[in-house]
Enzyme design. Structure first.
Site, PDB file in Angstrom:
ATOM      1  N   ARG A  37       0.827  -1.223   0.000  1.00  0.00           N
ATOM      2  CA  ARG A  37       0.000   0.000   0.000  1.00  0.00           C
ATOM      3  C   ARG A  37       0.856   1.265   0.000  1.00  0.00           C
ATOM      4  NH1 ARG A  37      -4.870  -2.111   3.861  1.00  0.00           N
ATOM      5  NH2 ARG A  37      -6.127  -2.889   2.136  1.00  0.00           N
ATOM      6  N   LYS A 199     -18.786 -15.601   1.357  1.00  0.00           N
ATOM      7  CA  LYS A 199     -19.976 -14.874   1.822  1.00  0.00           C
ATOM      8  C   LYS A 199     -20.903 -14.454   0.685  1.00  0.00           C
ATOM      9  CE  LYS A 199     -16.671 -13.162   4.582  1.00  0.00           C
ATOM     10  NZ  LYS A 199     -15.742 -12.354   3.940  1.00  0.00           N
ATOM     11  N   GLY A 352      -9.547  -8.954  -1.175  1.00  0.00           N
ATOM     12  CA  GLY A 352      -8.286  -9.322  -0.513  1.00  0.00           C
ATOM     13  C   GLY A 352      -7.847 -10.749  -0.783  1.00  0.00           C
ATOM     14  N   GLY A 375     -13.326  -3.700  -0.078  1.00  0.00           N
ATOM     15  CA  GLY A 375     -14.686  -3.167   0.088  1.00  0.00           C
ATOM     16  C   GLY A 375     -15.030  -2.147  -0.984  1.00  0.00           C
TER      17      GLY A 375
HETATM   18  P1  AMP Z   1     -14.748 -13.873   0.464  1.00  0.00           P
HETATM   19  O1  AMP Z   1     -14.174 -12.909   1.463  1.00  0.00           O
HETATM   20  O2  AMP Z   1     -16.240 -13.978   0.520  1.00  0.00           O
HETATM   21  O3  AMP Z   1     -14.225 -13.630  -0.942  1.00  0.00           O
HETATM   22  O4  AMP Z   1     -14.229 -15.314   0.905  1.00  0.00           O
HETATM   23  C1  AMP Z   1     -12.898 -15.721   0.789  1.00  0.00           C
HETATM   24  C2  AMP Z   1     -12.731 -17.017   1.496  1.00  0.00           C
HETATM   25  O5  AMP Z   1     -13.621 -17.983   0.969  1.00  0.00           O
HETATM   26  C3  AMP Z   1     -11.365 -17.658   1.384  1.00  0.00           C
HETATM   27  O6  AMP Z   1     -10.661 -17.464   2.570  1.00  0.00           O
HETATM   28  C4  AMP Z   1     -11.653 -19.130   1.103  1.00  0.00           C
HETATM   29  O7  AMP Z   1     -10.964 -20.006   1.967  1.00  0.00           O
HETATM   30  C5  AMP Z   1     -13.137 -19.231   1.346  1.00  0.00           C
HETATM   31  N1  AMP Z   1     -13.765 -20.296   0.544  1.00  0.00           N
HETATM   32  C6  AMP Z   1     -13.693 -20.471  -0.780  1.00  0.00           C
HETATM   33  N2  AMP Z   1     -14.355 -21.586  -1.140  1.00  0.00           N
HETATM   34  C7  AMP Z   1     -14.858 -22.136  -0.016  1.00  0.00           C
HETATM   35  C8  AMP Z   1     -15.625 -23.306   0.267  1.00  0.00           C
HETATM   36  N3  AMP Z   1     -15.988 -24.139  -0.699  1.00  0.00           N
HETATM   37  N4  AMP Z   1     -15.978 -23.542   1.556  1.00  0.00           N
HETATM   38  C9  AMP Z   1     -15.592 -22.700   2.540  1.00  0.00           C
HETATM   39  N5  AMP Z   1     -14.859 -21.575   2.335  1.00  0.00           N
HETATM   40  C10 AMP Z   1     -14.493 -21.295   1.077  1.00  0.00           C
END
Ligand code: AMP
Length: 394
Positions: A37, A199, A352, A375
């Site tokens: 950054r 999420k 991230g 974000g």
């Molecule tokens: P996000 O912040 O929503 O982009 O989520 C990122 C996180 O999603 C990463 O740390 C991954 O480990 C997790 N992730 C990706 N695929 C899966 C899955 N099938 N089950 C659980 N966590 C997951």
């Protein structure tokens, strides 16, 4: 309304308030563990210095909750900045005080003052006009290069620029807006988006906005399971957002009406738990074991997703295809990272975890734009205007 960029302004002899995003990770010994950054804002700092500006640089770091916390001092950032610029950076003892104002007023052309952590003052997150007015008193020109902080209406990104007559965006902000706003407003087609991660609720707005723009949408990672349940599949113990199943059904129907192709996984790497010792196997949608969870997309899915990207002219990617932090579950994410990098399309990666995944795959340099703001990039993908960008309009 248009915003100005720093190339359009004269800085000689002027005090310039530069809002940067210097929110770097620190270890327990207050050492910076990743200076990305700081490096990202150097072109803007160098340009203002070269043009004779007197810089007052400000940022937040961590969440000190409105009071001084020496563990979140910007002192290590001042040292790193001085090293990178090969010149002195004056570290202010505070954010706003009579003492700091005196130092700011005495700056000479090309000198740099770094204010203390903006969030040591409660007025920052409260978007307090009185706090913003004190920041405004110190400077004649306002520049925002803190893309990663511009989705929050905080004093240094919102109330302050509204008070300033002369204001502009820096180079980093310009690049982020060019890719995430302008390129997506009129994308080269075919335009594909890839969404994944854990999420669903964080990405609802993104799905809504992108459905109106893309030719195709790939949904993988943990997010896919809510959509597979919406299609009637059993997904065992996989991550499912029970509150979003109806929403997922609506999305699938809407996509059909709009003629947007949605690709979901056909097969999966499933595991008994998320750890390196877990037993894994590959299953398809029709044979998902009830006692396992999906941790990565399977080999057939990888091929189908990669094929869909052949010929794409614009690709946006947010969210990994599996729990890539565990090497055993990283294949899908690594393969998609390479396919995105080799696609020849305009490629934009945000979020991230996805940025880390692209780094891990060693393809960062082959991506057209890797966004520095998680974000903030999601909000632009949702089609929102960032408060910090709106406040730059004159
Ligand atoms: P996000 O912040 O929503 O982009 O989520 C990122 C996180 O999603 C990463 O740390 C991954 O480990 C997790 N992730 C990706 N695929 C899966 C899955 N099938 N089950 C659980 N966590 C997951």
């Amino acid at each position: 309304m248009a915003i100005k960029f720093i190339d359009e302004l004269e800085f000689e002899g002027k005090r310039v308030f530069l809002r940067a995003d210097l929110n770097v990770p620190l270890n327990d010994a207050s050492q910076i563990t990743d200076d990305t950054r700081i490096k990202a804002v150097l072109p803007t700092i160098r340009q203002i210095m070269r043009k004779g500006g007197r810089l007052i640089v400000a940022s937040h770091l961590g969440r000190p909750k409105g009071k001084r916390d020496d563990k979140m001092s910007l002192m290590p950032v001042a040292e790193c900045l001085a090293e990178l610029l090969e010149r002195q950076v004056i570290m202010a003892p505070d954010v706003v005080s009579d003492g700091v104002k005196v130092v700011a007023m005495q700056l000479k052309d090309g000198e740099i003052l770094l204010l203390e952590n903006l969030r040591f003052h409660p007025g920052e997150t409260a978007n307090d006009p009185e706090f913003a007015a004190k920041l405004a008193e110190m400077s004649e020109i306002y520049v925002n290069d803190a893309f990663g902080s511009s989705h929050r209406a905080h004093a240094s990104v919102e109330a302050l620029p509204r008070m300033m007559k002369i204001k502009a965006a820096g180079y980093l902000m310009r690049k982020e807006l060019r890719y995430l706003q302008e390129a997506l407003a009129d994308p080269q087609r075919p335009f594909w988006a890839i969404l994944g991660g854990a999420k669903v609720s964080d990405k609802l707005g993104v799905v809504d906005n992108l459905l109106a723009k893309v030719d195709g949408l790939i949904i993988g990672g943990g997010m896919a399971y809510t959509f597979l349940v919406a299609q009637g599949f059993n997904v065992g113990k996989s991550l499912v957002d029970q509150t979003r199943i109806t929403y997922a059904k609506d999305v699938l129907e809407k996509a059909k009406r709009k003629n947007v192709q949605i690709l979901l996984p056909l097969d999966h790497v499933v595991a008994t738990a998320i750890n390196e010792f877990a037993e894994t196997k590959v299953v398809d949608n029709q044979h998902f074991p009830s006692d396992r969870m999906g941790v990565d997309i399977g080999p057939r899915t990888i091929d189908i997703f990669k094929n869909a990207l052949v010929g794409a002219k614009t690709i946006v990617w947010n969210g990994p295809m599996g729990v890539f932090e565990q090497p055993a579950f990283a294949t899908g994410t690594m393969e998609i990272a390479k396919a995105v990098a080799d696609s020849g399309a305009v490629t934009i990666v945000g979020g991230g975890e996805t940025v880390s995944a692209v780094k891990k795959a060693g393809v960062t340099d082959k991506i057209s734009h890797v966004s520095t703001g998680g974000g903030a990039s999601l909000e632009l993908l949702e089609g929102k205007v960032l408060p910090g960008v709106a406040a730059l309009e004159s």
